[in-house]
Design an enzyme around this catalytic site. Structure first.
Site, PDB file in Angstrom:
ATOM      1  N   ASN A  10      -9.300  -4.288 -25.295  1.00 42.23           N
ATOM      2  CA  ASN A  10      -8.342  -3.582 -24.444  1.00 42.23           C
ATOM      3  C   ASN A  10      -7.166  -4.531 -24.208  1.00 42.23           C
ATOM      4  O   ASN A  10      -7.296  -5.488 -23.452  1.00 42.23           O
ATOM      5  CB  ASN A  10      -9.026  -3.196 -23.122  1.00 42.23           C
ATOM      6  CG  ASN A  10      -8.061  -2.593 -22.125  1.00 42.23           C
ATOM      7  OD1 ASN A  10      -6.910  -2.303 -22.458  1.00 42.23           O
ATOM      8  ND2 ASN A  10      -8.527  -2.408 -20.896  1.00 42.23           N
ATOM      9  N   LYS A  12      -4.472  -3.970 -22.717  1.00 43.53           N
ATOM     10  CA  LYS A  12      -3.802  -3.701 -21.436  1.00 43.53           C
ATOM     11  C   LYS A  12      -2.280  -3.665 -21.633  1.00 43.53           C
ATOM     12  O   LYS A  12      -1.816  -3.266 -22.708  1.00 43.53           O
ATOM     13  CB  LYS A  12      -4.265  -4.711 -20.382  1.00 43.53           C
ATOM     14  CG  LYS A  12      -5.797  -4.746 -20.254  1.00 43.53           C
ATOM     15  CD  LYS A  12      -6.305  -5.485 -19.056  1.00 43.53           C
ATOM     16  CE  LYS A  12      -7.825  -5.433 -19.028  1.00 43.53           C
ATOM     17  NZ  LYS A  12      -8.406  -6.073 -17.859  1.00 43.53           N
ATOM     18  N   HIS A  96     -10.803   3.389 -16.523  1.00 40.71           N
ATOM     19  CA  HIS A  96     -10.788   1.931 -16.350  1.00 40.71           C
ATOM     20  C   HIS A  96     -10.546   1.585 -14.877  1.00 40.71           C
ATOM     21  O   HIS A  96      -9.787   2.273 -14.189  1.00 40.71           O
ATOM     22  CB  HIS A  96      -9.688   1.309 -17.225  1.00 40.71           C
ATOM     23  CG  HIS A  96      -9.810  -0.170 -17.302  1.00 40.71           C
ATOM     24  ND1 HIS A  96      -9.334  -0.995 -16.315  1.00 40.71           N
ATOM     25  CD2 HIS A  96     -10.412  -0.977 -18.213  1.00 40.71           C
ATOM     26  CE1 HIS A  96      -9.620  -2.252 -16.628  1.00 40.71           C
ATOM     27  NE2 HIS A  96     -10.270  -2.271 -17.781  1.00 40.71           N
ATOM     28  N   GLU A  98      -8.797  -0.534 -13.450  1.00 42.04           N
ATOM     29  CA  GLU A  98      -7.393  -0.712 -13.052  1.00 42.04           C
ATOM     30  C   GLU A  98      -6.729   0.638 -12.798  1.00 42.04           C
ATOM     31  O   GLU A  98      -5.908   0.779 -11.887  1.00 42.04           O
ATOM     32  CB  GLU A  98      -6.651  -1.528 -14.126  1.00 42.04           C
ATOM     33  CG  GLU A  98      -7.088  -2.989 -14.093  1.00 42.04           C
ATOM     34  CD  GLU A  98      -7.040  -3.707 -15.429  1.00 42.04           C
ATOM     35  OE1 GLU A  98      -6.379  -3.236 -16.370  1.00 42.04           O
ATOM     36  OE2 GLU A  98      -7.699  -4.767 -15.534  1.00 42.04           O
ATOM     37  N   GLU A 168     -18.216  -2.218 -16.427  1.00 43.42           N
ATOM     38  CA  GLU A 168     -17.287  -3.312 -16.134  1.00 43.42           C
ATOM     39  C   GLU A 168     -17.304  -3.573 -14.626  1.00 43.42           C
ATOM     40  O   GLU A 168     -16.587  -2.882 -13.874  1.00 43.42           O
ATOM     41  CB  GLU A 168     -15.867  -2.942 -16.569  1.00 43.42           C
ATOM     42  CG  GLU A 168     -15.733  -2.694 -18.056  1.00 43.42           C
ATOM     43  CD  GLU A 168     -14.292  -2.896 -18.530  1.00 43.42           C
ATOM     44  OE1 GLU A 168     -14.090  -3.732 -19.408  1.00 43.42           O
ATOM     45  OE2 GLU A 168     -13.384  -2.232 -18.009  1.00 43.42           O
ATOM     46  N   GLY A 174     -11.004 -10.074 -15.496  1.00 44.66           N
ATOM     47  CA  GLY A 174      -9.838 -10.946 -15.423  1.00 44.66           C
ATOM     48  C   GLY A 174      -9.990 -12.103 -14.450  1.00 44.66           C
ATOM     49  O   GLY A 174      -9.025 -12.784 -14.130  1.00 44.66           O
ATOM     50  N   SER A 213     -14.562 -10.512 -18.385  1.00 44.37           N
ATOM     51  CA  SER A 213     -14.518 -11.936 -18.746  1.00 44.37           C
ATOM     52  C   SER A 213     -15.420 -12.295 -19.925  1.00 44.37           C
ATOM     53  O   SER A 213     -15.969 -13.397 -19.993  1.00 44.37           O
ATOM     54  CB  SER A 213     -14.842 -12.814 -17.525  1.00 44.37           C
ATOM     55  OG  SER A 213     -13.862 -12.637 -16.509  1.00 44.37           O
TER      56      SER A 213
END
Ligand code: 13P
Length: 251
Positions: A10, A12, A96, A98, A168, A174, A213
């Site tokens: 991904n 992003k 996702h 985010e 996730e 991140g 990560s």
């Protein structure tokens, strides 16, 4: 049936058309000898057009990071699943964290987008996972089961069978703080148990990726867990050698 590993990058909101073209070229070369694994990359929508021709015939698929529930119309700034398919995408990310945190995506909006993905001929990766507060409150199963229940609500059984899930944990995205293989495996096993209860034996065919990560140095330990079938990789997917090493760790 053994599940074929699935490693996805991904990207992003990174890599414009030129840089995305360069990374795709390096991946095509670096992964030319790999088989036995599904591989996909998710460039920003603006870079899909520069990546698709590079990866055509390479065995590396391209996906879109975000779609609207509607295929067209007055939705300024949105991506259409139908148009993503026309542009050469085969996969779509849905839900996702985010998008959930920054754009207010809900389980209900994810449910509509999962339907839109299938209607357009895209295979979705549906992302789920708990926040740090939810983990500390011992609510991991409750949260991921709710996300599964709401997100999968509108899919036919054969569509559920074809889905990929990405677990996730939000606190591992991140942050450099990766879930331990034991922590990740425990949630993957719970998810598969939930799927088996709802959908029966097909649960054993559904791939569940871990994301958060993942990098070359921790991939082998995570990917050797029995219910971890691949990885959804963020930061470490932006560099060809590192991503290729993660792919190889899945074999
Ligand atoms: P990182 O690998 O950068 O933690 O990101 C994970 C992720 O969100 C993939 O979708």
């Amino acid at each position: 049936m053994a599940r074929r590993p699935f490693v996805a990058g991904n990207w992003k909101l990174n890599l414009g058309p030129t840089a995305a073209h360069q990374l795709a070229t390096a991946l095509r070369e670096g992964l030319a000898d790999v088989s036995g694994c599904t591989i996909a990359v998710f460039p920003t929508a603006l870079s899909v057009g520069s990546v698709v021709p590079v990866l055509k015939g390479s065995g590396i698929a391209v996906g879109v990071q975000e779609i609207e529930a509607k295929a067209s119309g007055a939705f300024t700034g949105g991506n259409s699943a139908v148009m993503a398919r026309e542009a050469g995408c085969e996969y779509a990310l849905v839900g996702h964290s985010e998008r959930r945190q920054l754009w207010g995506e809900t389980d209900a909006s994810c449910a509509a987008k999962l339907v839109a993905a299938y209607d357009a001929g895209l295979l979705p990766i549906y992302c789920i996972g708990e926040t740090l507060d939810e983990r500390r409150a011992d609510r991991v199963d409750e949260v991921v089961f709710r996300q599964l229940e709401g997100g999968l609500a509108k899919l036919a059984p054969d569509q559920v069978a074809a889905i990929t899930l990405a677990y996730e944990p939000v606190w591992a995205i991140g942050t450099g703080e990766v879930a331990t293989p034991d922590q990740a495996q425990a949630v993957h096993a719970s998810i598969r148990g939930w799927l088996r209860e709802r959908y029966g034996a097909v649960a054993d065919d559904i791939r569940i990726q871990y994301g958060g990560s993942v990098k070359a140095s921790n991939a082998a330990d995570l990917l050797s867990c029995p219910d971890i079938d691949g990885a959804l990789v963020g930061g470490a997917a932006l560099e060809a050698a590192g991503f290729a090493a993660i792919v190889r760790a899945s074999l």
